[in-house]
Write a protein that holds these residues in place. Structure first.
Motif, short mmCIF file in Angstrom:
data_model
loop_
_atom_site.label_atom_id
_atom_site.label_comp_id
_atom_site.label_asym_id
_atom_site.label_seq_id
_atom_site.Cartn_x
_atom_site.Cartn_y
_atom_site.Cartn_z
N ARG A 110 0.81 -1.23 0.00
CA ARG A 110 0.00 0.00 0.00
C ARG A 110 0.84 1.26 0.00
O ARG A 110 0.34 2.34 -0.29
CB ARG A 110 -0.94 -0.01 1.21
N GLN A 111 2.14 1.14 0.30
CA GLN A 111 3.04 2.29 0.24
C GLN A 111 3.76 2.38 -1.10
O GLN A 111 4.61 3.25 -1.30
CB GLN A 111 4.09 2.22 1.36
N GLY A 112 3.46 1.47 -2.03
CA GLY A 112 4.08 1.49 -3.35
C GLY A 112 5.43 0.82 -3.42
O GLY A 112 6.17 1.03 -4.40
N LYS A 113 5.78 -0.01 -2.45
CA LYS A 113 7.07 -0.69 -2.43
C LYS A 113 6.88 -2.16 -2.79
O LYS A 113 5.87 -2.77 -2.46
CB LYS A 113 7.72 -0.58 -1.05
N ASP A 114 7.90 -2.71 -3.45
CA ASP A 114 7.88 -4.14 -3.77
C ASP A 114 8.20 -4.94 -2.52
O ASP A 114 9.21 -4.70 -1.85
CB ASP A 114 8.90 -4.45 -4.86
N ARG A 115 7.34 -5.89 -2.22
CA ARG A 115 7.50 -6.73 -1.03
C ARG A 115 7.30 -8.18 -1.41
O ARG A 115 6.48 -8.52 -2.27
CB ARG A 115 6.49 -6.33 0.05
N ASP A 116 8.05 -9.05 -0.74
CA ASP A 116 7.85 -10.48 -0.91
C ASP A 116 6.76 -10.92 0.06
O ASP A 116 6.81 -10.58 1.25
CB ASP A 116 9.16 -11.22 -0.64
N ALA A 117 5.79 -11.64 -0.45
CA ALA A 117 4.64 -11.99 0.37
C ALA A 117 4.14 -13.37 -0.02
O ALA A 117 4.46 -13.91 -1.09
CB ALA A 117 3.52 -10.96 0.20
N ALA B 94 -1.46 -4.31 -3.76
CA ALA B 94 -2.26 -4.44 -2.55
C ALA B 94 -3.40 -3.42 -2.58
O ALA B 94 -3.21 -2.26 -2.98
CB ALA B 94 -1.40 -4.24 -1.31
N LEU B 95 -4.57 -3.87 -2.19
CA LEU B 95 -5.72 -2.98 -2.12
C LEU B 95 -5.43 -1.87 -1.11
O LEU B 95 -4.92 -2.12 -0.02
CB LEU B 95 -6.96 -3.76 -1.72
N SER B 96 -5.74 -0.62 -1.50
CA SER B 96 -5.39 0.51 -0.64
C SER B 96 -6.13 0.50 0.68
O SER B 96 -5.72 1.19 1.62
CB SER B 96 -5.68 1.82 -1.38
N LYS B 97 -7.19 -0.26 0.77
CA LYS B 97 -7.99 -0.31 1.98
C LYS B 97 -7.97 -1.72 2.53
O LYS B 97 -8.26 -2.69 1.81
CB LYS B 97 -9.43 0.12 1.67
N LEU B 98 -7.59 -1.86 3.80
CA LEU B 98 -7.55 -3.18 4.42
C LEU B 98 -8.95 -3.70 4.67
O LEU B 98 -9.89 -2.92 4.87
CB LEU B 98 -6.78 -3.11 5.75
N PRO B 99 -9.13 -5.01 4.64
CA PRO B 99 -10.47 -5.57 4.91
C PRO B 99 -10.87 -5.35 6.35
O PRO B 99 -10.03 -5.06 7.23
CB PRO B 99 -10.30 -7.06 4.58
N SER B 100 -12.16 -5.48 6.61
CA SER B 100 -12.65 -5.34 7.97
C SER B 100 -12.11 -6.46 8.86
O SER B 100 -11.56 -7.45 8.38
CB SER B 100 -14.18 -5.36 7.97
N LYS B 101 -12.28 -6.27 10.16
CA LYS B 101 -11.74 -7.25 11.09
C LYS B 101 -12.38 -8.62 10.89
O LYS B 101 -11.72 -9.67 10.98
CB LYS B 101 -11.96 -6.78 12.54
#
Length: 506
Positions: A200-207, A245-252
């Protein structure tokens, strides 16, 4: 045939001789003087010129004869050559007749071969077009497939076939078939793989990436200590073949379902069957607080009405809580005191509960207990009327606020539509984004006005019912108090107050 040159030479000589004779003839005077002297010279010159002309004539005749012989010789050679050519032409015509038959046969064979070639060419062209169409469809499918994020070059072999850089081969057909079946299998599988995502910050991450077919992809990011730090949905970009990554995290609730599925504790996982459409709408979904600033300046008066209504409701709630007492226990304590005519104890009990409406009303009536029923009832009515203004305080104001809020929302709708038509007047209706501001203002103010008015109206109704209930309880208990006083005055024991009317002042 005598050549023209041979005839011209004697004629030319005669003309020269005549011109010479004319030029040499002297005038009459000279001729008279020199005629005898020059006659001999002239005669000699004539003889010389005649001799020369005869010589030229003889040379011309000899040349003409020679030319005639050469012409005859050439004519014989030409006649012989023509006869030879005619003989050769006859032989060639005979050979040409045989060749023409072969040419006709070959022409028929050529027509048959040309027809077969055209048919084969059409079949090959149709087959090549079909293969090219299949390659385009497969390329589009692979580009849009989230599986391409794990293998970006799997459709590179299709480019030469699509661009017709080379003719397709059976190896290309087999590879197209294999990749198509692989895509079909992958689109129906649930897989968990490691891959690169853009967070969400625009960085490449391994996931860790959970792919539910081609419908939904989820990711799990780990922090520096290797613990799971973030779980959310992924959107696939077919332009870059990458996951974002979706800019908004899902609900709890959704997050807990995803974590439980990844941990193997649940068989259910959220899936977006629209392939990202619902998730994109979820990111652009605005709550009430996000929509309020889009309503223009009229939202603030509407919110001020809401704030004023809240203050009134809080004040009314505190008022009724502060004046609330338990009526039935109070009346049960008051009844024996009145029966024993212990009016001082009655007064003390009423003063101890003076924060309630009924004790205050009965305390005013206790002072006229010795008067007639009509006087006591009038005193009770007067005491109740004195309490009603405090009970009904701000009730009409609350109703007015409930009526004003939707009207202000309607006013915002009108102003928003005016702004929209103003934009249409200047810029036309070609760009909907230029009109969205006025339309948003029109809809938000209406929504906000109704949102404010509906709960205010609901609480106004509840408060009105509470006031009516309180007044009816006061009237009921006042009548019961008068009855108990007169029964005690007449020496009758008052009946016990039924607990069926157990209504408290709330």
């Amino acid at each position: 045939m005598i050549p023209m040159k041979s005839l011209l030479i004697p004629l030319l000589a005669s003309l020269i001789l005549a011109a010479t004779v004319v030029c040499l003839v002297p005038g009459p005077e000279v001729m008279a003087a020199d005629m005898r002297k020059s006659y001999a010279d002239l005669e000699q010159k004539r003889r010389d010129m005649a001799a020369e002309a005869a010589k030229a004539l003889a040379a011309a005749k000899a040349e003409a004869l020679e030319n005639a012989q050469a012409i005859k010789k050439d004519k014989d050679a030409l006649v012989s050559a023509i006869a030879t050519l005619k003989s050769k032409n006859s032989r060639l015509q005979t050979a040409n007749g045989g060749l023409q038959g072969k040419i006709d046969v070959l022409a028929d064979e050529q027509a048959k071969l040309q027809s077969s070639l055209e048919e084969s060419r059409m079949v090959n062209k149709e087959l090549a077009g079909f293969v090219r169409t299949c390659a385009k469809d497969l390329n589009s499918l692979l580009v849009q497939s989230p599986q391409s994020a794990f293998d970006k070059d799997r459709n590179s072999f299709l480019t030469p076939v699509i661009n017709q850089e080379r003719f397709w081969s059976m190896d290309d057909i087999r590879r197209i078939s294999d990749i198509l079946f692989d895509e079909i299998l992958a689109s129906g599988e649930v897989s968990l793989r490691q891959g690169m995502v853009v967070d969400r910050q625009g960085k490449d991450r391994d996931a860790r990436i959970l792919s539910v077919g081609n419908f939904t992809s989820l990711y799990v990011l780990n922090d520096e200590q290797g613990r799971e730090s973030e779980t959310g949905f992924l959107l696939y970009s077919d332009q870059s073949s990458r996951f974002f990554a979706l800019s908004k995290l899902p609900s709890k609730k959704l997050g807990d379902q995803i974590d439980a599925y990844l941990a193997g504790q649940s068989d259910c996982v959220p899936v977006d069957i629209s392939k990202g459409g619902a998730l994109r709408r979820f990111t652009h979904e605005l709550n009430l607080m996000d929509q309020v600033p889009k309503g223009g300046p009229l939202v603030w008066p509407i919110l001020a009405l809401l704030g004023l209504a809240v203050l009134i409701l809080v004040e009314r709630g505190c008022f009724f809580v502060r004046h609330q007492i338990r009526i039935e226990p109070f009346m049960e304590k008051l009844s024996p005191l009145l029966a024993s005519e212990n009016f001082q104890a009655c007064r003390d009990l009423m003063q101890a509960n003076s924060r309630g409406f009924i004790p205050r009303v009965l305390l005013k009536t206790l002072a006229v207990r010795t008067q007639t029923r009509t006087d006591m009832e009038n005193m009770l009515q007067e005491a109740i009327l004195a309490e009603i203004p405090a009970i009904e305080r701000f009730l009409s104001t609350l109703g007015m606020l409930a009526a004003i809020a939707p009207l202000m929302g309607l006013l915002g709708t009108v102003t928003g539509m005016i702004n929209t038509f103003h934009v249409i007047t200047y810029y036309g209706a070609g760009d909907p984004r230029m009109m969205s501001g006025g339309i948003s203002e029109a809809l938000v103010t209406t929504m906000l006005g109704l949102t404010v008015a509906i709960p205010i109206m609901l609480f106004h109704t509840l408060l009105s019912r509470r006031v009516e209930t309180q007044i009816s309880i006061m009237e009921e208990k006042s009548v019961a108090f008068v009855n108990m006083v007169f029964k005690a005055r007449n020496g009758c024991r008052p009946p016990e107050i039924s607990s069926a009317t157990n209504r408290d002042q709330n």
